[in-house]
Scaffold this motif. Structure first.
Motif, mmCIF file in Angstrom:
data_model
loop_
_atom_site.group_PDB
_atom_site.id
_atom_site.type_symbol
_atom_site.label_atom_id
_atom_site.label_comp_id
_atom_site.label_asym_id
_atom_site.label_seq_id
_atom_site.Cartn_x
_atom_site.Cartn_y
_atom_site.Cartn_z
ATOM 1 N N THR A 71 5.380 -7.051 -4.939
ATOM 2 C CA THR A 71 4.412 -7.939 -4.293
ATOM 3 C C THR A 71 3.318 -7.150 -3.598
ATOM 4 O O THR A 71 3.602 -6.204 -2.860
ATOM 5 N N VAL A 72 2.072 -7.559 -3.823
ATOM 6 C CA VAL A 72 0.939 -7.111 -3.018
ATOM 7 C C VAL A 72 0.561 -8.268 -2.103
ATOM 8 O O VAL A 72 0.221 -9.357 -2.572
ATOM 9 N N PHE A 73 0.658 -8.043 -0.804
ATOM 10 C CA PHE A 73 0.225 -9.025 0.178
ATOM 11 C C PHE A 73 -1.197 -8.690 0.623
ATOM 12 O O PHE A 73 -1.462 -7.576 1.082
ATOM 13 N N GLY A 74 -2.100 -9.666 0.509
ATOM 14 C CA GLY A 74 -3.445 -9.450 1.011
ATOM 15 C C GLY A 74 -3.499 -9.441 2.525
ATOM 16 O O GLY A 74 -4.357 -8.819 3.139
ATOM 17 N N GLY A 75 -2.529 -10.130 3.153
ATOM 18 C CA GLY A 75 -2.502 -10.242 4.605
ATOM 19 C C GLY A 75 -3.380 -11.377 5.097
ATOM 20 O O GLY A 75 -4.126 -11.992 4.341
ATOM 21 N N PHE A 76 -3.267 -11.650 6.389
ATOM 22 C CA PHE A 76 -4.073 -12.697 7.018
ATOM 23 C C PHE A 76 -4.863 -12.067 8.157
ATOM 24 O O PHE A 76 -4.276 -11.587 9.136
ATOM 25 N N PRO A 77 -6.208 -12.035 8.051
ATOM 26 C CA PRO A 77 -7.006 -11.257 8.997
ATOM 27 C C PRO A 77 -7.377 -11.972 10.283
ATOM 28 O O PRO A 77 -7.921 -11.342 11.192
ATOM 29 N N MET A 78 -7.107 -13.264 10.399
ATOM 30 C CA MET A 78 -7.585 -14.014 11.562
ATOM 31 C C MET A 78 -6.518 -14.176 12.628
ATOM 32 O O MET A 78 -6.373 -15.228 13.253
ATOM 33 N N VAL A 79 -5.758 -13.104 12.814
ATOM 34 C CA VAL A 79 -4.766 -13.083 13.877
ATOM 35 C C VAL A 79 -4.773 -11.685 14.483
ATOM 36 O O VAL A 79 -4.785 -10.683 13.755
ATOM 37 N N ASP A 80 -4.807 -11.623 15.797
ATOM 38 C CA ASP A 80 -4.923 -10.343 16.480
ATOM 39 C C ASP A 80 -3.545 -9.814 16.849
ATOM 40 O O ASP A 80 -3.083 -9.911 17.982
ATOM 41 N N VAL A 81 -2.862 -9.274 15.835
ATOM 42 C CA VAL A 81 -1.562 -8.631 16.029
ATOM 43 C C VAL A 81 -1.611 -7.249 15.394
ATOM 44 O O VAL A 81 -2.412 -6.988 14.491
ATOM 45 N N HIS B 210 0.259 -5.767 13.274
ATOM 46 C CA HIS B 210 0.649 -5.639 11.876
ATOM 47 C C HIS B 210 -0.234 -6.423 10.908
ATOM 48 O O HIS B 210 0.094 -6.525 9.723
ATOM 49 N N ALA B 211 -1.350 -6.977 11.363
ATOM 50 C CA ALA B 211 -2.238 -7.703 10.442
ATOM 51 C C ALA B 211 -2.807 -6.745 9.402
ATOM 52 O O ALA B 211 -3.164 -5.613 9.705
ATOM 53 N N GLY B 212 -2.899 -7.226 8.165
ATOM 54 C CA GLY B 212 -3.483 -6.412 7.100
ATOM 55 C C GLY B 212 -2.682 -6.454 5.823
ATOM 56 O O GLY B 212 -1.617 -7.077 5.740
ATOM 57 N N ALA B 213 -3.193 -5.780 4.817
ATOM 58 C CA ALA B 213 -2.570 -5.756 3.496
ATOM 59 C C ALA B 213 -1.301 -4.909 3.506
ATOM 60 O O ALA B 213 -1.121 -4.032 4.357
#
Length: 496
Positions: free
Chosen positions: A228-238, A240-243
């Motif tokens: 799996t390649v996860f694109g991630g979710f960028p609209m959260v300030d944590v 571990h955010a990212g791909a």
């Protein structure tokens, strides 16, 4: 065997002002015990695959909860802990043999940055040897806690997510093979230093198309069971955010690690293509107006409720009206007050309404700005209908008291419950023929393709305002890991 199958899904936007309490889950989908089977058996959801495979093996199913909420702000502590306790209770009772979870992967609560990782840790603390399978969204922000506390995991390969059942079945089969002694799955994972934007993650577009094709090639090679390649979710300030990437191999850690490294290298090789380039709204509208095809889809992507938007920002809608476009259908504007006013007036009523703009967006320094419009109420409905398209197939939608309001050459679907318009039913179930429209303006980003791409003759992104903006420069990140592209130059990321 007694098999627990549960769903707990929320994509958290920490910049969103929309409250995420238990009522938020109830508004979209919160089912308990036997009601879970009634709601999701035979649908296109991962939990449907879990149910089917367990029943095929004659296992006894325990389905404590299936809960999903439209993306919004931080999940309130009480709501999060309630959902978790519902899942944990049968495991604490000591009579569960395996756990199959349908999660999102980007849930952040008021008190916990990693909602899924914490849930999985809690399960492992109760039952250290419990076999656990997890299905995740492509927009997962993956953590070490998620990987360390399950046996196998996989993410969707399509965006829009039309393969939810397929990947759920794939990873469930892997866990069943482990349970029945046919496989010994091991995992490897790693983050990519890219804060990719969801507008650049459509699986029919580059670069995500090639990235997902690479995962499928890897899965065809022994001993890789899932990649799996996860694109991630960028609209959260944590942090571990990212791909990221996760791989599952049959008894071969070195193979899992090598596969992971190949995919991570490929993600970095296209990092520039994972960032969206903006252009003025009126320039895009001028180009759309000159096209002699129909229908044309227009995307108000910065106010996409499917990523946590308020769905009541009127900036782009005002630009469309001011530009003089005719034959426009808009889906959807969230405004329970206006919907109630339209229901009170009834079909055919001529009214003036201050539409939208009820919610301020403090993270962007913006107050709500309603748009005063005069027009006619064309239709009122209870907002309930069944999805017929390829995403969430068979699931009931509830947009609450809903109305269609016509002003000039624009018909606007006004809802009382947040909804991202990924299925054409949002128009057709409200009396609007999508094929009769010249333009279809959607508060969506990529999911609209599930129902509307087959109809669209052209598509334009309109860069408006909202908490699902693709402009990182107007969002304040305090907790995310650094360096990360594009918040930091590629050179500094590579050096790190």
């Amino acid at each position: 065997m007694r098999i627990l199958a549960a769903m707990m899904k929320h994509e958290t936007n920490s910049f969103s002002p929309v409250k995420t309490d238990l009522a938020r889950f109830e508004a979209w989908g919160l089912h308990l015990n036997e009601a879970v089977l009634d709601a999701y058996r035979g649908t296109n959801m991962p939990i449907a695959a879990y149910i089917e495979l367990a029943e095929r093996r004659g296992a006894e199913l325990v389905t404590p909860v299936a809960a999903e909420a439209m993306p919004s702000g931080l999940v309130e502590r009480e709501a999060y802990e309630t959902l978790v306790e519902w899942i944990l209770a049968p495991i604490e009772a000591g009579d569960i043999d395996a756990v199959f979870l349908d999660l999102h992967g980007a849930m952040t609560a008021e008190h916990l940055p990693d909602g899924e990782g914490h849930l999985l840790q809690r399960i492992r603390e109760i039952a250290p040897d419990m076999p656990i399978a997890v299905t995740l969204d492509m927009h997962t922000n993956l953590t070490a806690a998620m990987v360390a506390n399950c046996d196998v995991m996989i993410g969707y390969k399509s965006y829009p997510h039309t393969d939810m059942y397929d990947v759920g079945r794939q990873i469930a089969e892997v866990l069943w093979d482990k349970i029945e002694g046919r496989a010994d799955p091991v995992m490897a994972w790693g983050p990519a230093p890219v804060l990719a934007q969801t507008l650049c993650m459509g699986s029919d577009d580059e670069p995500m198309k090639s990235l997902q094709e690479a995962t499928r090639r890897e899965e065809k090679a022994t001993p890789i069971l899932a990649a799996t390649v996860f694109g991630g979710f960028p609209m959260v300030d944590v942090e571990h955010a990212g791909a990221s990437v996760v791989t599952v191999a049959d008894g071969d850690s070195a193979a899992a690690e090598a596969c992971r490294d190949r995919l991570l290298s490929q993600v970095w090789s296209v990092h520039e293509d994972l960032v969206y380039e903006h252009r003025p709204v009126m320039a895009a509208l001028k180009e759309a107006k000159e096209r002699n095809v129909a229908p044309i889809v227009l995307l108000d992507h910065a106010d996409n409720v499917g990523s946590g938007g308020t769905s009541d920002v009127m900036t782009v809608i005002k630009s469309v009206i001011d530009s003089g476009l005719q034959g426009v259908a808009v889906a959807t504007v969230f405004d329970p007050e206006a919907a109630a006013q339209m229901h009170a007036g009834g079909e055919g009523a001529e009214i003036t309404v201050d539409l939208g703009g009820k919610l301020a967006m403090p993270s962007l320094g913006l107050e709500g700005q309603p748009l005063r419009l005069t027009g006619k109420v064309l239709k009122v409905t209870d907002g309930r209908w069944i999805v017929r398209g390829p995403m969430y197939t068979g699931v009931e939608v509830n947009t609450g008291p809903t109305a269609v309001f016509e002003t000039g050459g624009v018909k606007i679907v006004v809802t009382s419950v947040h909804h991202e318009p990924w299925d054409a039913g949002i128009l057709s179930e409200n009396g609007i023929d999508p094929l009769a429209c010249r333009y279809i303006l959607l508060k969506s980003r990529i999911h609209y393709r599930a129902g509307f791409a087959p109809l669209a003759k052209a598509t334009y992104t309109l860069d408006g305002q909202g908490v699902t903006t693709s402009d990182n420069s107007i969002l304040t990140y305090k907790n995310i890991r650094r360096p990360i592209y594009p918040l930091d130059p590629a050179e500094s990321v590579e050096q790190a």
